[in-house]
Design a protein around this motif. Structure first.
Motif, PDB file in Angstrom:
ATOM      1  N   MET A 254      73.066  62.876  31.712  1.00  0.00           N
ATOM      2  CA  MET A 254      73.523  61.491  31.566  1.00  0.00           C
ATOM      3  C   MET A 254      73.715  61.164  30.090  1.00  0.00           C
ATOM      4  SD  MET A 254      71.473  58.064  32.589  1.00  0.00           S
ATOM      5  CE  MET A 254      70.396  58.320  31.190  1.00  0.00           C
ATOM      6  N   GLY A 255      74.965  60.833  29.737  1.00  0.00           N
ATOM      7  CA  GLY A 255      75.234  60.525  28.333  1.00  0.00           C
ATOM      8  C   GLY A 255      75.044  59.055  28.042  1.00  0.00           C
ATOM      9  N   GLU A 256      75.268  58.698  26.782  1.00  0.00           N
ATOM     10  CA  GLU A 256      75.192  57.291  26.402  1.00  0.00           C
ATOM     11  C   GLU A 256      76.443  56.592  26.934  1.00  0.00           C
ATOM     12  OE1 GLU A 256      73.772  54.469  22.897  1.00  0.00           O
ATOM     13  OE2 GLU A 256      74.006  56.575  22.425  1.00  0.00           O
ATOM     14  N   LEU A 257      76.290  55.323  27.247  1.00  0.00           N
ATOM     15  CA  LEU A 257      77.417  54.527  27.728  1.00  0.00           C
ATOM     16  C   LEU A 257      78.493  54.501  26.642  1.00  0.00           C
ATOM     17  CD1 LEU A 257      78.363  52.612  30.034  1.00  0.00           C
ATOM     18  CD2 LEU A 257      77.352  50.748  28.716  1.00  0.00           C
ATOM     19  N   CYS A 258      79.714  54.792  27.028  1.00  0.00           N
ATOM     20  CA  CYS A 258      80.798  54.843  26.052  1.00  0.00           C
ATOM     21  C   CYS A 258      81.961  53.990  26.560  1.00  0.00           C
ATOM     22  CB  CYS A 258      81.228  56.296  25.859  1.00  0.00           C
ATOM     23  SG  CYS A 258      82.452  56.468  24.571  1.00  0.00           S
ATOM     24  N   VAL A 259      82.165  52.830  25.965  1.00  0.00           N
ATOM     25  CA  VAL A 259      83.246  51.939  26.401  1.00  0.00           C
ATOM     26  C   VAL A 259      84.104  51.525  25.207  1.00  0.00           C
ATOM     27  CG1 VAL A 259      82.066  51.012  28.440  1.00  0.00           C
ATOM     28  CG2 VAL A 259      81.743  49.888  26.245  1.00  0.00           C
ATOM     29  N   HIS A 260      85.371  51.305  25.488  1.00  0.00           N
ATOM     30  CA  HIS A 260      86.303  50.853  24.454  1.00  0.00           C
ATOM     31  C   HIS A 260      86.158  49.353  24.234  1.00  0.00           C
ATOM     32  CE1 HIS A 260      90.334  49.263  23.260  1.00  0.00           C
ATOM     33  NE2 HIS A 260      90.251  50.238  22.400  1.00  0.00           N
ATOM     34  N   SER A 261      85.888  48.617  25.343  1.00  0.00           N
ATOM     35  CA  SER A 261      85.797  47.156  25.238  1.00  0.00           C
ATOM     36  C   SER A 261      84.801  46.594  26.245  1.00  0.00           C
ATOM     37  CB  SER A 261      87.180  46.526  25.472  1.00  0.00           C
ATOM     38  OG  SER A 261      87.697  46.943  26.723  1.00  0.00           O
ATOM     39  N   VAL A 262      84.097  45.551  25.844  1.00  0.00           N
ATOM     40  CA  VAL A 262      83.094  44.912  26.703  1.00  0.00           C
ATOM     41  C   VAL A 262      83.110  43.403  26.454  1.00  0.00           C
ATOM     42  CG1 VAL A 262      81.275  45.338  24.982  1.00  0.00           C
ATOM     43  CG2 VAL A 262      80.626  44.847  27.338  1.00  0.00           C
ATOM     44  N   LEU A 263      82.873  42.636  27.507  1.00  0.00           N
ATOM     45  CA  LEU A 263      82.717  41.188  27.366  1.00  0.00           C
ATOM     46  C   LEU A 263      81.372  40.782  27.960  1.00  0.00           C
ATOM     47  CD1 LEU A 263      85.225  38.341  27.793  1.00  0.00           C
ATOM     48  CD2 LEU A 263      83.085  38.209  29.056  1.00  0.00           C
ATOM     49  N   VAL A 264      80.621  39.973  27.208  1.00  0.00           N
ATOM     50  CA  VAL A 264      79.304  39.492  27.650  1.00  0.00           C
ATOM     51  C   VAL A 264      79.317  37.970  27.646  1.00  0.00           C
ATOM     52  CG1 VAL A 264      76.813  39.557  27.231  1.00  0.00           C
ATOM     53  CG2 VAL A 264      78.228  41.505  26.535  1.00  0.00           C
ATOM     54  N   THR A 265      78.981  37.348  28.793  1.00  0.00           N
ATOM     55  CA  THR A 265      78.886  35.886  28.825  1.00  0.00           C
ATOM     56  C   THR A 265      77.462  35.456  28.449  1.00  0.00           C
ATOM     57  OG1 THR A 265      78.268  35.757  31.174  1.00  0.00           O
ATOM     58  CG2 THR A 265      80.618  35.735  30.655  1.00  0.00           C
ATOM     59  N   GLY A 266      77.329  34.223  27.961  1.00  0.00           N
ATOM     60  CA  GLY A 266      76.017  33.716  27.541  1.00  0.00           C
ATOM     61  C   GLY A 266      75.433  34.561  26.425  1.00  0.00           C
ATOM     62  N   ALA A 267      76.285  34.883  25.427  1.00  0.00           N
ATOM     63  CA  ALA A 267      75.911  35.890  24.422  1.00  0.00           C
ATOM     64  C   ALA A 267      75.260  35.326  23.164  1.00  0.00           C
ATOM     65  CB  ALA A 267      77.162  36.684  24.032  1.00  0.00           C
ATOM     66  N   ASN A 268      75.007  34.016  23.134  1.00  0.00           N
ATOM     67  CA  ASN A 268      74.450  33.445  21.902  1.00  0.00           C
ATOM     68  C   ASN A 268      72.924  33.524  21.825  1.00  0.00           C
ATOM     69  OD1 ASN A 268      74.636  31.489  24.053  1.00  0.00           O
ATOM     70  ND2 ASN A 268      73.919  29.951  22.594  1.00  0.00           N
ATOM     71  N   ARG A 269      72.275  33.908  22.944  1.00  0.00           N
ATOM     72  CA  ARG A 269      70.810  34.049  22.898  1.00  0.00           C
ATOM     73  C   ARG A 269      70.336  34.926  24.043  1.00  0.00           C
ATOM     74  NH1 ARG A 269      68.552  28.927  25.756  1.00  0.00           N
ATOM     75  NH2 ARG A 269      70.340  28.303  26.987  1.00  0.00           N
ATOM     76  N   GLY A 270      69.027  35.182  24.069  1.00  0.00           N
ATOM     77  CA  GLY A 270      68.419  35.919  25.173  1.00  0.00           C
ATOM     78  C   GLY A 270      69.039  37.279  25.428  1.00  0.00           C
TER      79      GLY A 270
ATOM     80  N   PRO B  57      75.831  54.652  18.492  1.00  0.00           N
ATOM     81  CA  PRO B  57      76.469  55.631  17.601  1.00  0.00           C
ATOM     82  C   PRO B  57      77.996  55.490  17.622  1.00  0.00           C
ATOM     83  CG  PRO B  57      74.844  56.711  19.024  1.00  0.00           C
ATOM     84  CD  PRO B  57      74.946  55.287  19.481  1.00  0.00           C
ATOM     85  N   LYS B  58      78.535  55.227  18.838  1.00  0.00           N
ATOM     86  CA  LYS B  58      79.981  54.947  18.964  1.00  0.00           C
ATOM     87  C   LYS B  58      80.122  53.565  19.582  1.00  0.00           C
ATOM     88  CE  LYS B  58      82.099  59.481  19.566  1.00  0.00           C
ATOM     89  NZ  LYS B  58      82.730  60.354  20.560  1.00  0.00           N
ATOM     90  N   PRO B  59      80.064  52.514  18.761  1.00  0.00           N
ATOM     91  CA  PRO B  59      80.146  51.156  19.329  1.00  0.00           C
ATOM     92  C   PRO B  59      81.526  50.893  19.922  1.00  0.00           C
ATOM     93  CG  PRO B  59      80.096  51.071  16.925  1.00  0.00           C
ATOM     94  CD  PRO B  59      79.926  52.501  17.299  1.00  0.00           C
ATOM     95  N   PRO B  60      81.610  49.956  20.880  1.00  0.00           N
ATOM     96  CA  PRO B  60      82.918  49.602  21.445  1.00  0.00           C
ATOM     97  C   PRO B  60      83.869  49.123  20.349  1.00  0.00           C
ATOM     98  CG  PRO B  60      81.146  48.632  22.739  1.00  0.00           C
ATOM     99  CD  PRO B  60      80.516  49.193  21.510  1.00  0.00           C
ATOM    100  N   GLN B  61      85.148  49.392  20.539  1.00  0.00           N
ATOM    101  CA  GLN B  61      86.150  48.924  19.580  1.00  0.00           C
ATOM    102  C   GLN B  61      86.245  47.402  19.623  1.00  0.00           C
ATOM    103  OE1 GLN B  61      89.706  51.270  19.746  1.00  0.00           O
ATOM    104  NE2 GLN B  61      90.884  49.783  18.567  1.00  0.00           N
ATOM    105  N   TRP B  62      85.989  46.847  20.823  1.00  0.00           N
ATOM    106  CA  TRP B  62      85.995  45.391  20.991  1.00  0.00           C
ATOM    107  C   TRP B  62      84.740  44.937  21.737  1.00  0.00           C
ATOM    108  CZ3 TRP B  62      89.419  42.634  18.394  1.00  0.00           C
ATOM    109  CH2 TRP B  62      90.661  43.193  18.069  1.00  0.00           C
ATOM    110  N   ILE B  63      84.013  43.995  21.145  1.00  0.00           N
ATOM    111  CA  ILE B  63      82.892  43.341  21.830  1.00  0.00           C
ATOM    112  C   ILE B  63      83.218  41.848  21.858  1.00  0.00           C
ATOM    113  CG2 ILE B  63      80.411  42.841  21.817  1.00  0.00           C
ATOM    114  CD1 ILE B  63      80.064  45.380  20.057  1.00  0.00           C
ATOM    115  N   PHE B  64      83.474  41.334  23.050  1.00  0.00           N
ATOM    116  CA  PHE B  64      83.779  39.911  23.202  1.00  0.00           C
ATOM    117  C   PHE B  64      82.506  39.195  23.639  1.00  0.00           C
ATOM    118  CE2 PHE B  64      87.720  42.244  24.077  1.00  0.00           C
ATOM    119  CZ  PHE B  64      88.543  41.689  23.104  1.00  0.00           C
ATOM    120  N   ALA B  65      82.047  38.262  22.817  1.00  0.00           N
ATOM    121  CA  ALA B  65      80.808  37.533  23.094  1.00  0.00           C
ATOM    122  C   ALA B  65      81.170  36.081  23.379  1.00  0.00           C
ATOM    123  CB  ALA B  65      79.873  37.619  21.894  1.00  0.00           C
ATOM    124  N   THR B  66      80.855  35.610  24.582  1.00  0.00           N
ATOM    125  CA  THR B  66      81.225  34.230  24.912  1.00  0.00           C
ATOM    126  C   THR B  66      80.001  33.321  24.942  1.00  0.00           C
ATOM    127  OG1 THR B  66      80.994  34.152  27.336  1.00  0.00           O
ATOM    128  CG2 THR B  66      82.955  35.245  26.464  1.00  0.00           C
TER     129      THR B  66
END
Length: 259
Positions: free
Chosen positions: A1-17, A30-39
């Motif tokens: 099982m490798g590390e999760l590898c994604v090009h883009s991710v969106l997370v809701t409620g991303a300002n805390r917790g 080590p290879k962060p997503p090219q796009w992290i959308f934090a809502t």
């Protein structure tokens, strides 16, 4: 099982917790997503300061205003994400934003029930609808067959409180509207898994543990799991998911939770 590898991710409620925890962990990969959308509801507000500080240091982190109770806001967020992604799709949608009203069964009201369902159940439904075109695009652009979180996935952050088979925590917190909304979210996850499988999108409901967040501590008891441990565990679970897990209800350590 490798590390999760994604090009883009969106997370809701991303300002805390947990939401903020997800963002921090994605940035540290080590290879962060090219796009992290934090809502979050109010990206300019004081409660989003930590998120803003991170965005100022990481150009791949984009903060987007999103009000889950407002369908127009969800559609606008999807359009913005699509603009940033250009021709590529969204690999991972994490419906994390949640609401709890610490009430007993006797003191629940129609207003509380409606507000809780709107955020915890209807919100993830509308998010799935709005972001499905981008998830489909990611699935089509990914090599190989089968389902995985690296390809395209919807992860609904649920709770053992939504398990009808379990009475976990009843003596400490009845939180009926929250339990009902999460049981409904579990069914939504199952429905999404059935409807979206043909598009190559994996869907699961995930219990993060009883975590040391504002929501987790709303009952007045001290939760045992840290945000860091929970997020680390969940990302490990996400990296191992395949089509045989789509439509299931798992916890942050990968155990199956009874419906």
């Amino acid at each position: 099982m490798g590390e999760l590898c994604v090009h883009s991710v969106l997370v809701t409620g991303a300002n805390r917790g947990l939401g903020l925890g997800f963002v921090q962990h994605f940035l540290r990969m080590p290879k962060p997503p090219q796009w992290i959308f934090a809502t979050c509801r109010d990206p300019k507000g004081q409660r989003a300061q930590e998120l803003k500080d991170l965005a100022s240091k990481h150009p791949n982190l984009v903060i987007i205003a999103l009000e889950l109770a407002n369908p127009a806001s969800i559609k606008a967020a999807a359009a913005k994400v699509g603009e940033h992604l250009g021709g590529s799709g969204l690999n991972l949608l994490i419906n994390n934003a949640g609401l709890v009203k610490p009430k007993t069964l006797d003191s629940e009201t129609l207003e509380d029930m409606t507000e809780t369902y709107t955020t915890n159940t209807a919100g993830p439904l509308l998010m799935g609808q709005a972001f499905l075109p981008l998830l489909k695009k990611a699935a089509q652009g990914s090599p190989g067959s089968g389902l995985s979180c690296s390809k395209a996935a919807i992860i609904n952050i649920s709770s053992i409180g939504g398990s009808i088979a379990s009475s976990f925590g009843w003596d400490m917190m009845q939180v009926t509207s929250y339990r009902c909304s999460k049981a409904a979210l579990n069914m939504l996850s199952k429905c999404q898994s059935l409807a979206y499988r043909e598009h190559g999108v994996l869907c699961v409901a995930l219990h993060p543990g009883w975590v040391q967040t504002d929501l987790g501590g709303a009952t007045g008891y001290a939760p045992p799991v840290t945000v860091d441990d929970s997020v680390q565990g969940m990302l490990k679970v996400l990296s191992s998911l395949s089509e045989k897990e789509t439509g299931t209800f798992l916890d942050w350590e990968g155990n199956v939770i009874p419906w």
